[in-house]
Design an enzyme around this catalytic site. Structure first.
Site, PDB file in Angstrom:
ATOM      1  CG  ASP A  88      -1.783   1.187   1.382  1.00 43.26           C
ATOM      2  OD1 ASP A  88      -1.573   2.168   0.645  1.00 43.26           O
ATOM      3  OD2 ASP A  88      -2.693   1.149   2.225  1.00 43.26           O
ATOM      4  CG  HIS A  89       3.358   3.767  -3.166  1.00 39.92           C
ATOM      5  ND1 HIS A  89       4.316   4.379  -2.391  1.00 39.92           N
ATOM      6  CD2 HIS A  89       3.975   3.464  -4.341  1.00 39.92           C
ATOM      7  CE1 HIS A  89       5.448   4.470  -3.062  1.00 39.92           C
ATOM      8  NE2 HIS A  89       5.276   3.910  -4.243  1.00 39.92           N
TER       9      HIS A  89
END
Ligand SMILES: Cc1ncc(C[n+]2csc(CCOP(=O)(O)OP(=O)(O)O)c2C)c(N)n1
Ligand SMILES: [Mg+2]
Lengths: 369, 432, 325
Positions: free
Chosen positions: B404-405
């Site tokens: 999850d950036h």
């Protein structure tokens, strides 16, 4: 251990019980044999009803609180038996005795305890909140002392309407320390309200003995002097005395529209409520002494035996009938249904129950006249 | 007829009582008001007064017993009468009766229709009037971001309101799902030669939840992907040795001995790698990043109608053996559908493995609110160049990380994979 | 860690504070010789004597007023109301005096009083004894209100309340008194105005306080098990000061909200929360805010009906599914 409470009880309670000095009082002299047996029956019914309640409570069918009147029966029987049709009453949460005395039936009283829709308040009030306005019985109040001003208000309304009536407002020896009670005293005396404040002094408010709760000049009733009000002390184990002294106060209310404080000495045999372990504040010998030597029902029974009004056979049949009536009431309550969910939101506002705007702006529904 | 005395209710809040002691014994004649026994309630020890005059026929409970209100404790009747069998009595009377009657008081649906507020009608309002599009504020905001025209959507919320799921569905350009599990007419293939009928098959609640969760994750979580290849030979060798020793140690119970799977090693290594790169053990919390102290490892277990993800708790503090035992127990429970919600929730990281199907490499969708998911492929034998520059047969396994950036950057993700690779290639490090 | 009942946790807080600060005095009806109507103060008279643990007559307006007056001179009275329902007898003292004195004196006078006792329905004692006045009281600036749901919170909040310099009203619950939980022996304080996420989830936020938290946690289990819904339960713990941030953060995470309380709905705590959420997180809402509260009527006596009147897990599940529709 608290001091025994008999210290604050009047002289008449300290000597061994004998024939009542009030037997010849006009209100008692007027009693027929049948009246006397009826008083006995009424007290027996109260006692057996409540003793049946203990069992129902233990079975888990009665919830919340259950405050028993056992031991105090002569107060309800004595005070209420001298009232007339325009006389009213209001009391606290220890209210079963008064209810049965004014003619509420055991079935609806027992059903109310079980929260059934057939109860006197449709299962909405419970033990502490019985009502029967058709019998001039304005409750059953759970908040200590809250009923005292209401009693004064009922009496105020009677006077306002020009009726020759009065209101008996009962409270306990602990309730007398509520501000609302003192405010009611003052208003009653100031405005000549025909109210009779009846203090049922059973020596304790929950686990607090009377001397640990109240400052007074000699008795709780004597506080009346500060308000220029009449007062009297009453032996609550002597039915004749209760009747005679109540009748005097009622007369004062009817004829002079003046209030009175009656302090009636009595005793409760069971704990404050069913949840009271009854261990910390009084000793067993004290309870035993009252049960054995000062029980108002036993004393009345003896009086009537001596007078030749009662005999053993009648005593047995009265008690059996009362027990039977209580058993039937318990069965009635068992079989009755609970309210419906939709009943929860009924009886809140007049308009909703009566589907229309209020029309009672002139107060006509209050007394149904 | 004898009466049965139950554990009495002695206060407004009492539900169970302890019978402290009996004050009477069988055969005693009892009057009204005699003290039967003492019972300790939640508030105090209280004396139980008798309300039924008679002879104590029997006591059903001994001192010290803890009993619910309504349980039989004694029988009172006439002298010489036989004590009744308490079980024959129709259960605790009050209890059996009260709820039954209460049930009657309720309308059939179980939960009654509850009036919301006295005197206030609460009829559902029509949601959309005229041109106004009924959409939740959140759906509108999401649509604006995703460039979806809310007006063009048919909402699945109450009264046709467009809700976030509708926007998600549109954004992922899959056709909008039917509102609920519907079965439409089944058309059998004309010649009976199709592989299966054409049909809309109702889906289970589990499948719906999977669909919703994964869609939401895929559309709202900015995924990025990293991949590396691991030399699995040392791991396989260690596994073989350990399993052999475990079997020997179990002796004649060898068939019951613990058998470590490759997945157990990967779980253990992941926990250790997370310890080294804790930034990956975190969640996006709306406006902040929540870091997690413990490693709770979810892993996928495929079932007939879907996939469940049980969680090995506190994996950071568990040995390889403990992790393996936990995982085995959870898998067994999953297969027999006995997992509790608690055993399936609260994960901080997820491992998914399709190696057993021969899949060589893939990227899972992040299991929200985790910040990453590890995807493990099959171990395959293939030519590799060894340290001396020779081409030899190697055992290689591809592992992929979806991150999850918002929480994890490429660099943290890469560090995590690096740590994991090292642990898997030198598995003895896991034992430290 | 020791496991204590909610009742014992409060008692532990009172004992520790009585030991720590000689200005702390416990007062109320039946608190001393009788050991407390609900046994919360059991043993305190024995340990601290009649100067520190004081029985009062049934004169709520009087003794609470006395406590408020004493607090102005730096005593820290912890007044027990046998039920919060009886506070109505002392309303002037509780609201007008305790709530305003600091403001009206321009900050010259503090009123560090604690009033505590049970405030709940559900025990079949009828309308006069079943009031939950947290919303009424919290609507008065100057007053702080807390409603612990667990033994751990009960001890920590009680200690914070006693050390606080403003009037703090602690609403307990007779049904929770026997609930057990881990409570550290050591001295800890839970600051007023800090909510607690009692369960994490992603699909729905339930905000509750007091016993409604316990009910909501049960409902959350059912929702997860039977409906595959992941529910986050936020326990307000303090009604005032109110922890807006924790509530809003959860709403921003799940986008759907159900408010659960045992109060009657009209002007309840949830009415305030609903306003707050729509004002500060409008664009995060994916459905109208739902609420489950007591059915809007005086408390009914009849037991099976009262169990329906108060929010129960079934009603919370039903309310949640509506919000999730
Ligand atoms: C305002 C208020 N405070 C406290 C109580 C709790 N309470 C109920 S009865 C009672 C004792 C009352 O004693 P007393 O007036 O002597 O009446 P008795 O019970 O002896 O009949 C108390 C403290 C209450 N119901 N209302
Ligand atoms: Mg009394």
């Amino acid at each position: 251990m608290a001091k025994p409470i008999a210290l604050t009880h009047p002289e008449s309670l300290k000597r061994p019980p004998g024939p009542s000095a009030f037997a010849k009082d006009p209100v008692n002299a007027a009693l027929t044999k049948a009246d006397k047996v009826k008083l006995y029956t009424q007290m027996a019914r109260i006692r057996h009803f409540e003793q049946r309640c203990i069992r129902t409570y233990q079975q888990g069918k009665i919830g919340g609180f259950l405050h028993l009147y056992v031991g105090q029966e002569a107060i309800a029987a004595g005070t209420l038996s001298v009232l007339g049709k325009d006389d009213h009453l209001i009391t606290g949460y220890r209210d079963h005795g008064h209810a049965l005395m004014v003619g509420m039936d055991m079935n609806s009283c027992m059903a109310e305890l079980q929260g059934k829709v057939t109860g006197c308040s449709k299962g909405k009030g419970g033990s502490m909140h019985y009502f029967a306005p058709d019998k001039n019985y304005w409750g059953g109040h759970g908040i200590v002392g809250g009923q005292a001003p209401l009693g004064a208000g009922i009496a105020y309304a009677l006077k306002y309407k020009g009726l020759k009536g009065c209101c008996l407002a009962y409270m306990g020896d602990g309730a007398v320390n509520q501000g609302a009670v003192h405010e009611a005293y003052n208003l009653a005396a100031l405005w000549d309200i025909p109210v009779i404040f009846v203090i049922e002094n059973n020596g304790y408010s929950m686990g607090t003995s009377q001397e640990r709760s109240s400052a007074h000049p000699g008795s709780l009733a004597q506080r009346a002097e500060g308000y220029g009000m009449d007062w009297d002390l009453v032996n609550g184990h002597d039915l004749y005395e209760v009747r005679a002294k109540t009748a005097a106060a009622v007369k004062r209310a009817h004829e002079k529209s003046r209030p009175t404080i009656l302090e009636i000495f009595t005793y409760r045999y069971f704990g404050h409520s069913m949840a009271d372990p009854d261990k910390t504040y009084r000793d067993k010998d004290e309870i035993k002494d009252y049960r054995e030597n000062k029980d108002p029902i036993k004393l009345w029974e003896k009086t009537l035996l001596d007078e030749g009004v009662l005999d053993a056979a009648t005593i047995a049949s009265v008690n059996e009938a009362a027990m039977d009536e209580a058993d039937k009431a318990a069965a009635f309550a068992d079989e009755s249904p609970y309210p419906e969910v939709s009943d929860i939101t009924k009886d809140i506002y007049w308009e909703e129950d009566n589907r229309g705007p209020a029309t009672n702006s002139r107060g006509t529904i209050i007394f149904g006249d | 007829m004898a009466d049965i005395i139950d554990m009495p209710k002695l206060s407004d809040t009492m539900t169970v009582g302890t019978l402290v002691k009996w004050n009477v014994k069988e055969g005693d004649t009892l009057a009204f008001g005699d003290i039967l026994c003492e019972v300790e309630t939640d508030k105090a020890t209280m004396e139980v007064q008798n309300t039924i005059p008679g002879v104590l026929l029997k006591t059903y409970a001994a001192a010290g017993a803890q009993l619910p209100v309504g349980a039989p404790i004694a029988a009172i009747g006439k002298k010489g009468e036989a004590a009744p069998d308490p079980a024959a009595k129709k259960a605790p009377a009050a209890k059996a009766e009260a709820p039954a009657k209460a049930e009657k008081a309720k309308p059939a649906a179980g939960v009654p229709a509850i009036p919301e507020s006295t005197g206030v009608s609460c009829a559902p309002q029509a949601l959309a009037s005229g041109d106004r599009v009924a959409a939740s504020p959140y759906a509108k905001r999401m649509a604006a971001k995703a460039g979806v025209n809310v007006a063009a959507l048919s909402g699945t919320g109450p009264g046709g309101r467009v809700v976030a799921n509708d926007v998600l569905a549109a954004a992922s350009s899959t056709p909008a799902a039917p509102a609920g599990p519907v079965n439409v007419a089944v058309t059998p293939p004309a010649d009976g030669k199709g592989i299966q009928p054409d049909a809309d098959v109702a889906v289970s609640g589990m499948r719906q939840t999977i669909a919703r969760r994964l869609l939401e994750s895929k559309v709202t979580v900015p995924h990025f992907y990293l991949e590396t290849e691991v030399d699995a030979a040392p791991l396989l060798a260690l596994r073989e040795t350990l399993n052999k020793r475990l079997a020997e140690a179990a002796g004649k119970d060898a068939k019951d001995a613990l058998k470590l799977s490759v997945n157990d090693f990967i779980l253990k290594a992941s926990a250790e790698a997370l310890r080294r790169v804790p930034a990956v053990n975190a969640s996006w919390a709306g406006t902040s990043i929540r870091t997690h102290g413990a490693v709770h490892l979810a892993f996928g277990v495929a079932l007939e109608d879907g996939l469940v993800t049980p969680v090995v708790r506190d994996a950071q503090a568990k040995s390889l053996r403990e992790v393996a035992l936990d995982a085995k127990a959870l898998i067994a429970k999953a297969r027999s559908k006995k997992l509790t919600p608690a055993e399936m929730s609260g994960s901080t990281f997820t491992v998914t493995n399709l190696g057993m199907y021969g899949v060589t490499g893939f990227f899972g969708i992040i299991n929200v609110p985790n910040a990453a998911i590890l995807s493990v492929g099959a171990t395959v034998a293939k030519p590799v160049v060894d340290a001396q520059g020779r081409i030899v047969v190697g055992q290689r396994m591809v592992i992929g990380l979806s991150g999850d950036h918002r929480v994890v950057d490429g660099a943290n993700g890469a560090q995590f994979l690096q740590a994991l690779k090292q642990l898997l290639e030198e598995p003895a490090l896991m034992m430290l | 860690m020791p496991v204590l009942s909610y009742r014992e946790a409060i008692r532990a807080a009172l004992r520790e504070e009585l030991r720590r600060d000689e200005n702390v005095v416990v007062m109320g009806e039946e608190v001393a010789q009788f050991n407390g109507a609900y046994k919360v103060t059991e043993g305190l008279l024995k340990e601290f004597g009649p100067k520190r643990v004081v029985d009062t007559p049934i004169s709520e307006a009087g003794f609470i007023g006395v406590g408020i007056g004493a607090s102005m001179l730096g005593i820290r009275p912890v007044m027990e109301l046998m039920f919060w329902s009886f506070s109505y007898v002392a309303f002037d003292q509780i609201v007008n005096n305790a709530g305003n004195i600091r403001y009206m004196s321009g900050g010259l006078i503090n009123c560090p009083i604690v009033i505590r006792g049970p405030a709940n329905g559900g025990t079949n004692v009828g309308a006069t004894h079943s009031h939950t006045p947290e919303a009424i009281l919290a609507s008065h600036p100057g007053i702080k209100v807390v409603c612990p749901a667990t033994p751990y919170d009960a001890k920590g909040l009680m200690k914070a309340a006693i050390r606080d310099n403003d009037p703090v009203y602690v609403m307990e619950n007779t049904i929770l008194y026997n609930d057990k939980g881990e409570v550290p022996d050591e001295d800890y304080v839970i600051p007023l105005g800090v909510a607690d996420v009692k369960r994490e989830g992603t699909d729905l936020t339930i905000v509750a306080h007091g016993r409604a938290v316990i009910t909501s946690l049960k409902a959350a289990e059912i929702l997860e098990r039977d409906h595959g819904v992941s529910v986050e339960v936020v326990d307000l713990r303090s009604i005032r000061p109110l922890d807006e941030e924790t509530v809003l953060a959860s709403v921003r995470k799940t986008h759907r909200v159900l408010l659960v309380e045992e109060n009657k709905p009209f002007c309840g705590v949830d009415a305030q929360l609903a306003y707050l959420i729509q004002a500060k997180a409008f664009d995060d809402l994916d459905a109208p805010i739902g609420r489950v509260s007591s059915i809007d009527a005086p408390q009914i006596y009849s037991k099976p009906l009262e169990d329906i009147q108060i929010p129960n897990p079934d009603r919370v599940v039903e309310g949640a599914l509506k919000v999730l529709a």
